[in-house]
Scaffold this motif. Structure first.
Motif, PDB file in Angstrom:
ATOM      1  N   ASN A  94      18.713 -42.511 124.812  1.00 34.60           N
ATOM      2  CA  ASN A  94      18.045 -43.459 123.706  1.00 34.60           C
ATOM      3  C   ASN A  94      19.314 -43.503 122.821  1.00 34.60           C
ATOM      4  O   ASN A  94      20.026 -42.658 122.512  1.00 34.60           O
ATOM      5  CB  ASN A  94      16.959 -42.429 123.014  1.00 34.60           C
ATOM      6  CG  ASN A  94      17.388 -41.389 122.413  1.00 34.60           C
ATOM      7  OD1 ASN A  94      17.910 -40.596 123.256  1.00 34.60           O
ATOM      8  ND2 ASN A  94      17.115 -41.484 121.196  1.00 34.60           N
ATOM      9  N   ASN A  95      19.264 -44.908 122.115  1.00 34.88           N
ATOM     10  CA  ASN A  95      20.320 -45.152 121.093  1.00 34.88           C
ATOM     11  C   ASN A  95      19.981 -45.663 119.929  1.00 34.88           C
ATOM     12  O   ASN A  95      20.060 -46.772 119.480  1.00 34.88           O
ATOM     13  CB  ASN A  95      20.758 -46.645 122.140  1.00 34.88           C
ATOM     14  CG  ASN A  95      22.359 -47.314 121.305  1.00 34.88           C
ATOM     15  OD1 ASN A  95      22.668 -46.683 120.446  1.00 34.88           O
ATOM     16  ND2 ASN A  95      22.607 -48.318 122.041  1.00 34.88           N
ATOM     17  N   TYR A  96      19.296 -44.658 119.389  1.00 32.11           N
ATOM     18  CA  TYR A  96      18.810 -44.910 117.927  1.00 32.11           C
ATOM     19  C   TYR A  96      17.942 -46.041 117.876  1.00 32.11           C
ATOM     20  O   TYR A  96      17.216 -46.256 118.584  1.00 32.11           O
ATOM     21  CB  TYR A  96      20.027 -44.604 116.948  1.00 32.11           C
ATOM     22  CG  TYR A  96      20.970 -43.528 117.048  1.00 32.11           C
ATOM     23  CD1 TYR A  96      22.036 -43.615 117.745  1.00 32.11           C
ATOM     24  CD2 TYR A  96      20.295 -42.144 116.723  1.00 32.11           C
ATOM     25  CE1 TYR A  96      22.807 -42.460 117.696  1.00 32.11           C
ATOM     26  CE2 TYR A  96      20.928 -41.084 117.107  1.00 32.11           C
ATOM     27  CZ  TYR A  96      22.234 -41.326 117.543  1.00 32.11           C
ATOM     28  OH  TYR A  96      23.043 -40.137 117.710  1.00 32.11           O
ATOM     29  N   ALA A  97      18.460 -46.830 116.863  1.00 31.46           N
ATOM     30  CA  ALA A  97      17.553 -48.029 116.818  1.00 31.46           C
ATOM     31  C   ALA A  97      17.795 -49.413 117.752  1.00 31.46           C
ATOM     32  O   ALA A  97      17.393 -50.167 117.503  1.00 31.46           O
ATOM     33  CB  ALA A  97      17.611 -48.408 115.256  1.00 31.46           C
TER      34      ALA A  97
ATOM     35  N   LEU B  43      23.777 -53.193 132.413  1.00 35.22           N
ATOM     36  CA  LEU B  43      23.073 -53.860 131.591  1.00 35.22           C
ATOM     37  C   LEU B  43      23.731 -53.927 130.043  1.00 35.22           C
ATOM     38  O   LEU B  43      23.971 -52.893 129.691  1.00 35.22           O
ATOM     39  CB  LEU B  43      21.739 -53.023 131.413  1.00 35.22           C
ATOM     40  CG  LEU B  43      20.644 -53.379 132.684  1.00 35.22           C
ATOM     41  CD1 LEU B  43      19.725 -52.312 132.595  1.00 35.22           C
ATOM     42  CD2 LEU B  43      19.822 -54.649 132.827  1.00 35.22           C
ATOM     43  N   GLN B  44      23.823 -55.114 129.817  1.00 34.98           N
ATOM     44  CA  GLN B  44      24.437 -55.410 128.437  1.00 34.98           C
ATOM     45  C   GLN B  44      23.295 -55.897 127.664  1.00 34.98           C
ATOM     46  O   GLN B  44      22.810 -56.966 127.799  1.00 34.98           O
ATOM     47  CB  GLN B  44      25.661 -56.198 128.296  1.00 34.98           C
ATOM     48  CG  GLN B  44      26.676 -55.679 129.387  1.00 34.98           C
ATOM     49  CD  GLN B  44      27.781 -56.670 129.588  1.00 34.98           C
ATOM     50  OE1 GLN B  44      28.000 -57.462 130.288  1.00 34.98           O
ATOM     51  NE2 GLN B  44      28.954 -56.580 128.575  1.00 34.98           N
ATOM     52  N   LEU B  45      23.177 -55.153 126.272  1.00 33.84           N
ATOM     53  CA  LEU B  45      22.266 -55.595 125.435  1.00 33.84           C
ATOM     54  C   LEU B  45      22.678 -56.839 124.655  1.00 33.84           C
ATOM     55  O   LEU B  45      23.734 -56.899 124.030  1.00 33.84           O
ATOM     56  CB  LEU B  45      21.889 -54.633 124.356  1.00 33.84           C
ATOM     57  CG  LEU B  45      20.912 -54.779 123.402  1.00 33.84           C
ATOM     58  CD1 LEU B  45      19.517 -54.967 124.060  1.00 33.84           C
ATOM     59  CD2 LEU B  45      20.890 -53.571 122.339  1.00 33.84           C
ATOM     60  N   ILE B  46      21.776 -57.913 124.674  1.00 33.53           N
ATOM     61  CA  ILE B  46      22.149 -59.274 124.004  1.00 33.53           C
ATOM     62  C   ILE B  46      21.616 -59.337 122.620  1.00 33.53           C
ATOM     63  O   ILE B  46      22.373 -59.578 121.738  1.00 33.53           O
ATOM     64  CB  ILE B  46      21.819 -60.533 124.943  1.00 33.53           C
ATOM     65  CG1 ILE B  46      22.562 -60.331 126.200  1.00 33.53           C
ATOM     66  CG2 ILE B  46      22.193 -61.808 124.155  1.00 33.53           C
ATOM     67  CD1 ILE B  46      21.715 -61.422 127.174  1.00 33.53           C
ATOM     68  N   TYR B  47      20.286 -59.313 122.422  1.00 35.51           N
ATOM     69  CA  TYR B  47      19.496 -59.230 121.338  1.00 35.51           C
ATOM     70  C   TYR B  47      18.266 -58.212 121.465  1.00 35.51           C
ATOM     71  O   TYR B  47      17.826 -58.036 122.573  1.00 35.51           O
ATOM     72  CB  TYR B  47      19.185 -60.451 121.185  1.00 35.51           C
ATOM     73  CG  TYR B  47      20.029 -61.363 120.102  1.00 35.51           C
ATOM     74  CD1 TYR B  47      20.722 -62.323 120.736  1.00 35.51           C
ATOM     75  CD2 TYR B  47      19.832 -61.383 118.831  1.00 35.51           C
ATOM     76  CE1 TYR B  47      21.671 -63.086 120.012  1.00 35.51           C
ATOM     77  CE2 TYR B  47      20.754 -61.962 117.890  1.00 35.51           C
ATOM     78  CZ  TYR B  47      21.537 -62.990 118.626  1.00 35.51           C
ATOM     79  OH  TYR B  47      22.250 -63.929 117.764  1.00 35.51           O
ATOM     80  N   ILE B  48      17.966 -57.701 120.316  1.00 33.30           N
ATOM     81  CA  ILE B  48      16.803 -56.792 120.220  1.00 33.30           C
ATOM     82  C   ILE B  48      15.737 -57.475 119.071  1.00 33.30           C
ATOM     83  O   ILE B  48      16.566 -58.026 118.133  1.00 33.30           O
ATOM     84  CB  ILE B  48      17.318 -55.509 119.751  1.00 33.30           C
ATOM     85  CG1 ILE B  48      16.003 -54.532 119.744  1.00 33.30           C
ATOM     86  CG2 ILE B  48      17.915 -55.259 118.537  1.00 33.30           C
ATOM     87  CD1 ILE B  48      16.565 -52.982 119.623  1.00 33.30           C
ATOM     88  N   GLU B  57      21.197 -58.480 116.353  1.00 33.89           N
ATOM     89  CA  GLU B  57      22.287 -58.853 117.511  1.00 33.89           C
ATOM     90  C   GLU B  57      22.520 -57.440 118.300  1.00 33.89           C
ATOM     91  O   GLU B  57      22.536 -56.516 117.777  1.00 33.89           O
ATOM     92  CB  GLU B  57      23.588 -59.110 116.909  1.00 33.89           C
ATOM     93  CG  GLU B  57      23.568 -60.558 116.272  1.00 33.89           C
ATOM     94  CD  GLU B  57      24.880 -60.922 115.908  1.00 33.89           C
ATOM     95  OE1 GLU B  57      25.901 -60.040 115.522  1.00 33.89           O
ATOM     96  OE2 GLU B  57      25.186 -62.302 115.455  1.00 33.89           O
ATOM     97  N   GLY B  58      22.678 -57.663 119.563  1.00 30.03           N
ATOM     98  CA  GLY B  58      23.138 -56.527 120.577  1.00 30.03           C
ATOM     99  C   GLY B  58      24.489 -56.391 120.298  1.00 30.03           C
ATOM    100  O   GLY B  58      25.144 -56.598 119.695  1.00 30.03           O
ATOM    101  N   ASP B  59      24.845 -55.839 121.945  1.00 31.66           N
ATOM    102  CA  ASP B  59      26.463 -55.741 122.070  1.00 31.66           C
ATOM    103  C   ASP B  59      26.995 -57.047 122.277  1.00 31.66           C
ATOM    104  O   ASP B  59      28.504 -57.221 122.067  1.00 31.66           O
ATOM    105  CB  ASP B  59      26.674 -54.646 123.040  1.00 31.66           C
ATOM    106  CG  ASP B  59      26.019 -53.228 122.740  1.00 31.66           C
ATOM    107  OD1 ASP B  59      25.266 -52.752 123.666  1.00 31.66           O
ATOM    108  OD2 ASP B  59      26.130 -52.807 121.608  1.00 31.66           O
ATOM    109  N   ILE B  60      26.437 -57.987 122.693  1.00 34.07           N
ATOM    110  CA  ILE B  60      27.103 -59.270 123.233  1.00 34.07           C
ATOM    111  C   ILE B  60      26.297 -60.475 122.893  1.00 34.07           C
ATOM    112  O   ILE B  60      25.902 -61.411 123.790  1.00 34.07           O
ATOM    113  CB  ILE B  60      27.555 -59.193 124.955  1.00 34.07           C
ATOM    114  CG1 ILE B  60      26.115 -59.138 125.487  1.00 34.07           C
ATOM    115  CG2 ILE B  60      28.293 -58.364 125.370  1.00 34.07           C
ATOM    116  CD1 ILE B  60      26.135 -59.472 126.946  1.00 34.07           C
TER     117      ILE B  60
END
Lengths: 112, 110
Positions: A94-97, B43-48, B57-60
């Motif tokens: 888990n990555n906090y928020a 897996l790269q996070l774009i948006y949450i 914004e996520g990481d990319i």
């Protein structure tokens, strides 16, 4: 910052043999940990999850994982592999928020 | 039956065209995600999205934007797609920390 390392990019195993997939995590505090499986051309499916408690957690299809705080590990095991276990396995913390941080995955190939 | 759906499953676009990827979930989850998956990069996070009109914004995030006007729908938009945005895109929704993934959209930008 939290991170997940899966040191084995590929693992090859014979059908019926045991399987262990390694996962090391870095996390400040008490982590929630997950193993996901991705079958070809599909999304990720949850295999099992660890919330603080019993360090050995049982998952679907005979998988289990053991949490070790001293080793910062969350290794996945299966006693007898089936050909249908051919897939990519992802460990996550888990990555906090921001949801979950995933490892790069381990590709498991099963041969007769 | 808890489900995350994605449309379309496969898409081919030319460089410079606009792209809309749709995601739906039937679990009333507040939090939804867009990831991309590339070989060797995981897996790269774009948006949450934390709820309607509450996106982060996520990481990319560069080159992408999102829209969430209803809790059950989360869209990913590529304005003027680039060839390096060729990838498999996954949507997910979460309850607590557990994430539920859609089947993915395979996008090719020529």
């Amino acid at each position: 910052a939290q991170s997940v390392t899966q040191p084995d990019a590929r693992v090859t195993v014979s059908e019926g043999a045991s399987l262990q997939l390694r996962c090391k995590y870095s996390y400040f505090g008490t982590p929630y940990l997950f193993w996901y499986v991705q079958y070809p051309r599909q999304g990720l499916q949850l295999l099992l999850k660890y919330y603080p408690g019993d360090p050995v957690v049982q998952g679907v299809n005979g998988f289990e994982a053991e949490f070790s705080k001293s080793n910062s590990s969350f290794h996945l095991r299966k006693a007898s592999v089936h050909w249908s276990d051919w897939a990519v396995y992802f460990c996550a913390v888990n990555n906090y928020a921001q949801g979950l941080t995933f490892g790069l995955g381990t590709r498991v190939s099963v041969f007769p | 039956d808890m489900k995350v759906t994605q449309m379309p499953r496969y898409l081919i676009k030319r460089m410079g065209e606009n792209v809309l990827l749709e995601c739906g979930q039937d679990m009333s989850h507040e939090t939804m995600y867009w990831y991309r998956q590339d070989p060797g990069l995981g897996l790269q996070l774009i948006y949450i999205s934390y709820d309607v009109d509450s996106n982060s914004e996520g990481d990319i995030p560069k080159g992408y934007r999102v829209s969430r006007k209803k809790r059950e729908h989360f869209s990913l938009i590529l304005d003027s797609a680039k060839t390096n945005q060729t990838s498999v895109y996954f949507c997910a929704s979460s309850s607590r920390d557990e994430q539920y993934f859609g089947p993915g959209t395979r996008l090719t930008v020529l």
